[in-house]
Scaffold this active site. Structure first.
Site, PDB file in Angstrom:
ATOM      1  N   GLU A  37       0.934  -1.194  -0.104  1.00  0.00           N
ATOM      2  CA  GLU A  37      -0.166  -0.023   0.007  1.00  0.00           C
ATOM      3  C   GLU A  37       0.903   1.129   0.088  1.00  0.00           C
ATOM      4  O   GLU A  37       1.790   1.317   0.756  1.00  0.00           O
ATOM      5  CB  GLU A  37      -0.835   0.036   1.254  1.00  0.00           C
ATOM      6  CG  GLU A  37      -1.590   1.400   1.491  1.00  0.00           C
ATOM      7  CD  GLU A  37      -2.388   1.777   0.527  1.00  0.00           C
ATOM      8  OE1 GLU A  37      -2.451   3.183   0.581  1.00  0.00           O
ATOM      9  OE2 GLU A  37      -3.109   1.308  -0.230  1.00  0.00           O
ATOM     10  N   ARG A 112     -17.364   3.104   6.073  1.00  0.00           N
ATOM     11  CA  ARG A 112     -16.360   2.421   5.333  1.00  0.00           C
ATOM     12  C   ARG A 112     -15.118   2.077   6.024  1.00  0.00           C
ATOM     13  O   ARG A 112     -14.487   0.903   5.958  1.00  0.00           O
ATOM     14  CB  ARG A 112     -15.782   3.479   4.259  1.00  0.00           C
ATOM     15  CG  ARG A 112     -16.747   3.600   3.032  1.00  0.00           C
ATOM     16  CD  ARG A 112     -16.100   4.757   2.035  1.00  0.00           C
ATOM     17  NE  ARG A 112     -15.293   3.912   1.370  1.00  0.00           N
ATOM     18  CZ  ARG A 112     -15.789   3.277   0.116  1.00  0.00           C
ATOM     19  NH1 ARG A 112     -16.812   3.681  -0.373  1.00  0.00           N
ATOM     20  NH2 ARG A 112     -14.632   2.585  -0.924  1.00  0.00           N
ATOM     21  N   TYR A 226     -28.347   7.497   5.517  1.00  0.00           N
ATOM     22  CA  TYR A 226     -28.697   6.248   6.428  1.00  0.00           C
ATOM     23  C   TYR A 226     -27.999   6.114   7.708  1.00  0.00           C
ATOM     24  O   TYR A 226     -26.901   7.009   7.782  1.00  0.00           O
ATOM     25  CB  TYR A 226     -28.717   4.877   5.694  1.00  0.00           C
ATOM     26  CG  TYR A 226     -27.425   4.979   4.777  1.00  0.00           C
ATOM     27  CD1 TYR A 226     -26.106   4.455   5.287  1.00  0.00           C
ATOM     28  CD2 TYR A 226     -27.409   5.250   3.379  1.00  0.00           C
ATOM     29  CE1 TYR A 226     -24.972   4.508   4.634  1.00  0.00           C
ATOM     30  CE2 TYR A 226     -26.094   5.091   2.651  1.00  0.00           C
ATOM     31  CZ  TYR A 226     -24.836   4.766   3.457  1.00  0.00           C
ATOM     32  OH  TYR A 226     -23.668   4.752   2.581  1.00  0.00           O
ATOM     33  N   ASP A 303     -11.983  -1.238  -8.551  1.00  0.00           N
ATOM     34  CA  ASP A 303     -12.031   0.140  -9.429  1.00  0.00           C
ATOM     35  C   ASP A 303     -10.979   0.289 -10.327  1.00  0.00           C
ATOM     36  O   ASP A 303     -11.035   0.797 -11.424  1.00  0.00           O
ATOM     37  CB  ASP A 303     -11.834   1.341  -8.625  1.00  0.00           C
ATOM     38  CG  ASP A 303     -13.275   1.607  -7.842  1.00  0.00           C
ATOM     39  OD1 ASP A 303     -14.257   1.043  -8.130  1.00  0.00           O
ATOM     40  OD2 ASP A 303     -13.207   2.687  -6.867  1.00  0.00           O
TER      41      ASP A 303
END
Length: 404
Positions: A37, A112, A226, A303
């Protein structure tokens, strides 16, 4: 089922939701994984996301669904409202017998960071997964025996049997391998964030208490709301099309445009707008579907393979589906190139269909005038158990049956 042949060494580029899910699925298939990463630490930015039953199923197959459910909320309804009149257009019952009989796995909403944390924790405790931060991949060289990754930092390169590129919308590896230019800007932007539910007052407090997913559809704009994190936080996403977009400028999609676009909305939406996070604006991009997900021993995922607009709430869901399909293919194919081909063959058409239909659903959501009136009339005739139009999205393709 874990592979019975010699374990491979798979490198995963990207430590987001898709990359962590891919690393976990690959390790559970019996292989050794090194994930790199580029950020200095693992973190996920953004706010809430929706996990339809196809994602819940995938998380269950990865062994992390219970951890995700610990903080997630299972909303009772998915509601579309008219952002101008404040009237309910249609709703789906997400807890009734018709839903559970058809989909089995829950519809969840979560932050997330909570989903990312659950996947990261599972990777950290798996003995076959090694995690590295501060590693920016600049290029990849491959031959018939493996792939060598080069880093921008003063790290030695990394050689693996194969590489999974899960490095997001602006994937460097995709740029080098596919060569299809930059992502497509939709001219829409999002302002999003989660705030303490207790701060929602008036009409909005009633919606927050209902725990429903609320979609307020309006002309060239919408608001989604939400609860997340056990209902302690309330997620809000305000999306609108900018009239000031130019490809060579970042001066568009401003707060002033946000206020202007939502100016004619109903009282409930206007009450919520001041509480929408303004810390950052998020331009919305996607790409047209492509067939070239696999290049020898390098495969694209999430993605990097199929960026999509968020109108079907499937971006993260499809990345997690990718990971499960990848793990299944690596569990039954001894050659990584064969596994990658099988993975792409299983996933390509479904992801492309969702990419394309996400654009279409955005157009439907943002209709104005007569188009919006007709949309409302059509959807109002549908009952809370009318899942036929969405069931193909919420039901992933079955895994291939192993040859006897």
């Amino acid at each position: 089922m874990p592979v019975t042949t010699s374990p491979l060494h798979i490198a995963v580029v990207g430590g987001g939701i898709g990359g962590l899910a891919a690393a976990l699925a690959t390790a559970r298939a019996g292989h050794r994984v090194t994930l790199v990463e580029r950020a200095a630490r693992f973190a996920e930015i953004g706010a809430g996301l929706q996990l339809a039953p196809n994602a819940s199923l995938a998380l269950d197959e990865l062994g992390v669904l219970s951890a995700v459910r610990h903080t997630a909320v299972a909303p009772p309804r998915l509601v579309m409202m008219d952002a101008l009149t404040g009237e309910e257009i249609t709703a789906l019952d997400l807890r009734g017998a018709a839903y559970t009989d058809r989909f089995a796995h829950p519809y969840l909403v979560t932050h997330r960071t909570d989903l990312h944390a659950a996947l990261l924790a599972a990777c950290r405790v798996h003995p076959a997964v090694t995690l590295h931060t501060g590693h920016t991949v600049t290029e990849a060289d491959q031959d018939g025996s493996g792939v060598h990754l080069h880093f921008a930092e003063a790290h030695a390169g990394l050689t693996a049997d194969a590489v999974v590129a899960a490095d997001g919308l602006h994937s460097r590896l995709r740029r080098a391998l596919v060569g299809d230019g930059e992502p497509v800007c939709s001219r829409y932007v999002a302002f999003r964030g989660a705030l303490p539910t207790a701060r929602m007052t008036g009409r909005m407090s009633q919606h927050a208490a209902s725990e429903a997913v609320m979609v307020w559809a309006g002309p060239r704009m919408h608001l989604v709301q939400y609860p997340v994190r056990r209902g302690e936080l309330y997620n809000q996403v305000a999306v609108f099309e900018s009239d000031r977009y130019t490809p060579d400028s970042d001066d568009w999609g401003t707060e002033a445009e946000l206020e202007e676009r939502f100016g004619g909305s109903c009282d409930a939406v206007r009450d919520a707008l001041p509480l929408v996070s303004r810390d950052r604006r998020w331009p919305l991009f996607d790409r047209a579907p492509v067939d070239s997900w696999v290049h020898g021993r390098i495969a694209l995922l999430g993605d990097a393979a199929h960026p999509m607009l968020q109108y079907l709430a499937q971006g993260a869901c499809q990345a997690i589906e990718d990971a499960v399909a990848l793990g299944e293919a690596l569990g039954r194919c001894a050659d990584p190139a064969d596994a990658f081909t099988a993975y792409a063959d299983r996933r390509r058409a479904r992801a492309a269909r969702i990419q394309t239909n996400a654009r279409r659903f955005g157009e439907i959501c943002h209709l104005e005038g007569v188009g919006a009136t007709l949309r409302n009339m059509l959807l109002a005739s549908r009952g809370p158990e009318a899942f036929d139009d969405i069931s193909w999205v919420w039901t992933p393709a079955p895994a291939p049956v192993p040859a006897s």
